[in-house]
Design a protein around this motif. Structure first.
Motif, PDB file in Angstrom:
ATOM      1  N   THR A 107       0.843  -1.192   0.000  1.00  0.00           N
ATOM      2  CA  THR A 107       0.000   0.000   0.000  1.00  0.00           C
ATOM      3  C   THR A 107       0.878   1.242   0.000  1.00  0.00           C
ATOM      4  O   THR A 107       1.741   1.405   0.860  1.00  0.00           O
ATOM      5  N   VAL A 108       0.636   2.102  -0.985  1.00  0.00           N
ATOM      6  CA  VAL A 108       1.421   3.328  -1.141  1.00  0.00           C
ATOM      7  C   VAL A 108       0.515   4.539  -0.955  1.00  0.00           C
ATOM      8  O   VAL A 108      -0.520   4.648  -1.613  1.00  0.00           O
ATOM      9  N   PHE A 109       0.887   5.420  -0.040  1.00  0.00           N
ATOM     10  CA  PHE A 109       0.211   6.703   0.143  1.00  0.00           C
ATOM     11  C   PHE A 109       1.053   7.743  -0.582  1.00  0.00           C
ATOM     12  O   PHE A 109       2.212   7.971  -0.208  1.00  0.00           O
ATOM     13  N   ALA A 110       0.481   8.362  -1.608  1.00  0.00           N
ATOM     14  CA  ALA A 110       1.273   9.276  -2.437  1.00  0.00           C
ATOM     15  C   ALA A 110       0.547  10.585  -2.710  1.00  0.00           C
ATOM     16  O   ALA A 110      -0.684  10.613  -2.838  1.00  0.00           O
ATOM     17  N   ALA A 111       1.328  11.645  -2.828  1.00  0.00           N
ATOM     18  CA  ALA A 111       0.794  12.965  -3.159  1.00  0.00           C
ATOM     19  C   ALA A 111      -0.062  12.879  -4.416  1.00  0.00           C
ATOM     20  O   ALA A 111       0.267  12.169  -5.371  1.00  0.00           O
ATOM     21  N   ALA A 112      -1.161  13.634  -4.426  1.00  0.00           N
ATOM     22  CA  ALA A 112      -2.133  13.567  -5.524  1.00  0.00           C
ATOM     23  C   ALA A 112      -1.498  13.805  -6.888  1.00  0.00           C
ATOM     24  O   ALA A 112      -1.892  13.197  -7.890  1.00  0.00           O
ATOM     25  N   SER A 113      -0.490  14.663  -6.933  1.00  0.00           N
ATOM     26  CA  SER A 113       0.162  14.985  -8.206  1.00  0.00           C
ATOM     27  C   SER A 113       0.926  13.809  -8.804  1.00  0.00           C
ATOM     28  O   SER A 113       1.310  13.844  -9.976  1.00  0.00           O
ATOM     29  N   MET A 114       1.116  12.757  -8.021  1.00  0.00           N
ATOM     30  CA  MET A 114       1.851  11.582  -8.501  1.00  0.00           C
ATOM     31  C   MET A 114       0.985  10.589  -9.270  1.00  0.00           C
ATOM     32  O   MET A 114       1.504   9.650  -9.869  1.00  0.00           O
ATOM     33  N   LYS A 115      -0.327  10.761  -9.251  1.00  0.00           N
ATOM     34  CA  LYS A 115      -1.235   9.701  -9.681  1.00  0.00           C
ATOM     35  C   LYS A 115      -0.915   9.081 -11.046  1.00  0.00           C
ATOM     36  O   LYS A 115      -0.735   7.868 -11.150  1.00  0.00           O
ATOM     37  N   SER A 156      -3.087   5.093  -2.682  1.00  0.00           N
ATOM     38  CA  SER A 156      -4.056   6.056  -2.166  1.00  0.00           C
ATOM     39  C   SER A 156      -3.484   7.445  -2.397  1.00  0.00           C
ATOM     40  O   SER A 156      -2.397   7.754  -1.923  1.00  0.00           O
ATOM     41  N   TYR A 157      -4.215   8.263  -3.163  1.00  0.00           N
ATOM     42  CA  TYR A 157      -3.724   9.590  -3.520  1.00  0.00           C
ATOM     43  C   TYR A 157      -4.528  10.680  -2.815  1.00  0.00           C
ATOM     44  O   TYR A 157      -5.757  10.644  -2.795  1.00  0.00           O
ATOM     45  N   ALA A 158      -3.827  11.650  -2.260  1.00  0.00           N
ATOM     46  CA  ALA A 158      -4.455  12.799  -1.602  1.00  0.00           C
ATOM     47  C   ALA A 158      -3.373  13.830  -1.359  1.00  0.00           C
ATOM     48  O   ALA A 158      -2.206  13.638  -1.747  1.00  0.00           O
ATOM     49  N   ALA A 159      -3.747  14.932  -0.720  1.00  0.00           N
ATOM     50  CA  ALA A 159      -2.744  15.915  -0.334  1.00  0.00           C
ATOM     51  C   ALA A 159      -1.777  15.273   0.657  1.00  0.00           C
ATOM     52  O   ALA A 159      -2.179  14.456   1.496  1.00  0.00           O
ATOM     53  N   SER A 160      -0.505  15.637   0.568  1.00  0.00           N
ATOM     54  CA  SER A 160       0.507  15.075   1.466  1.00  0.00           C
ATOM     55  C   SER A 160       0.142  15.294   2.929  1.00  0.00           C
ATOM     56  O   SER A 160       0.395  14.439   3.783  1.00  0.00           O
ATOM     57  N   SER A 161      -0.450  16.449   3.221  1.00  0.00           N
ATOM     58  CA  SER A 161      -0.870  16.760   4.592  1.00  0.00           C
ATOM     59  C   SER A 161      -1.883  15.750   5.099  1.00  0.00           C
ATOM     60  O   SER A 161      -1.770  15.243   6.228  1.00  0.00           O
ATOM     61  N   ALA A 162      -2.882  15.438   4.268  1.00  0.00           N
ATOM     62  CA  ALA A 162      -3.917  14.481   4.662  1.00  0.00           C
ATOM     63  C   ALA A 162      -3.331  13.088   4.854  1.00  0.00           C
ATOM     64  O   ALA A 162      -3.676  12.374   5.806  1.00  0.00           O
ATOM     65  N   LEU A 163      -2.430  12.698   3.970  1.00  0.00           N
ATOM     66  CA  LEU A 163      -1.826  11.369   4.053  1.00  0.00           C
ATOM     67  C   LEU A 163      -0.956  11.223   5.296  1.00  0.00           C
ATOM     68  O   LEU A 163      -0.995  10.190   5.970  1.00  0.00           O
ATOM     69  N   ALA A 208      -7.569  29.099  -8.197  1.00  0.00           N
ATOM     70  CA  ALA A 208      -7.571  27.830  -7.470  1.00  0.00           C
ATOM     71  C   ALA A 208      -6.163  27.330  -7.200  1.00  0.00           C
ATOM     72  O   ALA A 208      -5.287  27.401  -8.066  1.00  0.00           O
ATOM     73  N   THR A 209      -5.958  26.841  -6.004  1.00  0.00           N
ATOM     74  CA  THR A 209      -4.739  26.100  -5.664  1.00  0.00           C
ATOM     75  C   THR A 209      -5.047  25.271  -4.426  1.00  0.00           C
ATOM     76  O   THR A 209      -6.165  25.314  -3.896  1.00  0.00           O
ATOM     77  N   GLY A 210      -4.082  24.520  -3.962  1.00  0.00           N
ATOM     78  CA  GLY A 210      -4.279  23.758  -2.741  1.00  0.00           C
ATOM     79  C   GLY A 210      -4.314  24.684  -1.536  1.00  0.00           C
ATOM     80  O   GLY A 210      -3.783  25.797  -1.577  1.00  0.00           O
ATOM     81  N   ASP A 211      -4.945  24.223  -0.467  1.00  0.00           N
ATOM     82  CA  ASP A 211      -5.026  24.993   0.770  1.00  0.00           C
ATOM     83  C   ASP A 211      -3.637  25.481   1.168  1.00  0.00           C
ATOM     84  O   ASP A 211      -2.733  24.673   1.419  1.00  0.00           O
ATOM     85  N   VAL A 212      -3.465  26.807   1.223  1.00  0.00           N
ATOM     86  CA  VAL A 212      -2.131  27.366   1.459  1.00  0.00           C
ATOM     87  C   VAL A 212      -1.628  27.123   2.879  1.00  0.00           C
ATOM     88  O   VAL A 212      -0.443  27.333   3.162  1.00  0.00           O
ATOM     89  N   LYS A 213      -2.503  26.675   3.765  1.00  0.00           N
ATOM     90  CA  LYS A 213      -2.084  26.405   5.134  1.00  0.00           C
ATOM     91  C   LYS A 213      -1.551  24.985   5.318  1.00  0.00           C
ATOM     92  O   LYS A 213      -0.918  24.699   6.331  1.00  0.00           O
ATOM     93  N   ALA A 214      -1.837  24.099   4.362  1.00  0.00           N
ATOM     94  CA  ALA A 214      -1.460  22.703   4.566  1.00  0.00           C
ATOM     95  C   ALA A 214      -0.972  21.986   3.314  1.00  0.00           C
ATOM     96  O   ALA A 214       0.009  21.254   3.358  1.00  0.00           O
ATOM     97  N   VAL A 215      -1.668  22.155   2.192  1.00  0.00           N
ATOM     98  CA  VAL A 215      -1.360  21.387   0.979  1.00  0.00           C
ATOM     99  C   VAL A 215      -0.091  21.943   0.330  1.00  0.00           C
ATOM    100  O   VAL A 215       0.018  23.155   0.101  1.00  0.00           O
ATOM    101  N   PRO A 216       0.892  21.083   0.045  1.00  0.00           N
ATOM    102  CA  PRO A 216       2.173  21.581  -0.470  1.00  0.00           C
ATOM    103  C   PRO A 216       2.078  22.555  -1.638  1.00  0.00           C
ATOM    104  O   PRO A 216       2.728  23.604  -1.611  1.00  0.00           O
TER     105      PRO A 216
END
Length: 261
Positions: A30-38, A59-66, A140-148
């Motif tokens: 099982t690999v947890f990877a940043a969404a941009s890697m999909k 499993s792809y999502a924001a690095s913060s969430a992972l 639009a961009t990722g959440d500036v407080k958490a998402v890389p």
């Protein structure tokens, strides 16, 4: 004897043949990877499965969430982050095996617009007025407080003097792919994503590139978790292979290590 035979049959049905291993070998990782890697990682995982017979569940999502999911006990063997901060966070929580950590990839951030937008060829530099460029539209961009990607975007805009005016127009998304979708659907006039994301979405176009010195270096570290299965080491070696390098560079990533094979 008949009673014993009946018990033996029942035991066999419940627990399997006494001649079989108690647990079949688990042929998945099982690999947890940043969404941009999909897109790139899906191709790499398919190649790895074809070579080894080991299936990769990604499993792809924001690095913060992972990172937070791993901290909470989610079963992952590998973590690929889109920045060093969230890998550092996982390390601080003792969730990754530091000895396996490698800075694998680099990337760039770009300004995108819907493919039919009249905006084009934007010169991004000091004094760049993103707010004016967006007009009445959202950015639009990722959440500036958490998402890389959001953190890189905010850092760049602050460095260029464009953040304060543009901030009210930002639509913060849960991941870079969510931000990409907002722009592709025309729900945002502009977006800031990785160049690799823009390459795989036909609904957007790149209208400008952010100077590399306007934000911290974009680095994707990879590491095994502290609960990783034994086969994880082989997968990490494959991620550093020439075969993986070819796939990753096809998608626009910069390979930061010397290929292992």
């Amino acid at each position: 004897m008949h009673r014993f035979a009946g018990f033996f049959v029942a035991f066999t049905i419940l627990f399997g043949s006494v001649h079989s291993p108690v647990l079949a070998q688990d042929k998945t990782l099982t690999v947890f990877a940043a969404a941009s890697m999909k897109n790139a990682l899906d191709d790499i995982d398919a190649a790895y499965a074809a070579k080894t017979g080991v299936r990769i569940v990604a499993s792809y999502a924001a690095s913060s969430a992972l990172a937070k999911q791993i901290e909470q006990g989610a079963p992952a063997d590998v973590f690929v982050s889109a920045d060093t901060d969230w890998m550092d966070y996982a390390a601080g929580k003792k969730n990754i095996n530091e000895a396996t950590r490698v800075n694998l990839l680099g990337n760039t951030i770009v300004l995108i617009a819907p493919k039919d937008s009249k905006i084009d060829n934007v010169a991004i530099g000091p004094g760049f007025d993103l707010s004016k460029l967006a007009g009445d539209g959202k950015i639009a961009t990722g959440d500036v407080k958490a998402v890389p990607v959001g953190r890189y975007a905010k850092a760049a805009l602050e460095k260029l003097g464009a953040w304060n005016a543009a901030e009210p127009k930002f639509a913060m998304a849960e991941s870079v792919r969510a931000a990409l979708t907002l722009v592709a659907r025309g729900e945002a006039a502009l977006g800031i994503v990785y160049s690799t994301d823009a390459q795989v979405e036909p609904g957007v176009k790149i209208v400008g590139a952010f100077p590399a010195d306007s934000h911290p270096a974009i680095i994707y570290p990879v590491a095994a978790t502290t609960t990783a299965k034994p086969g994880t080491a082989d997968y990490l070696v494959f991620l550093r292979s020439s075969a993986a390098k070819t796939i990753l560079e096809k998608y626009g990533f910069k390979f930061l290590v010397s290929p292992t094979t």
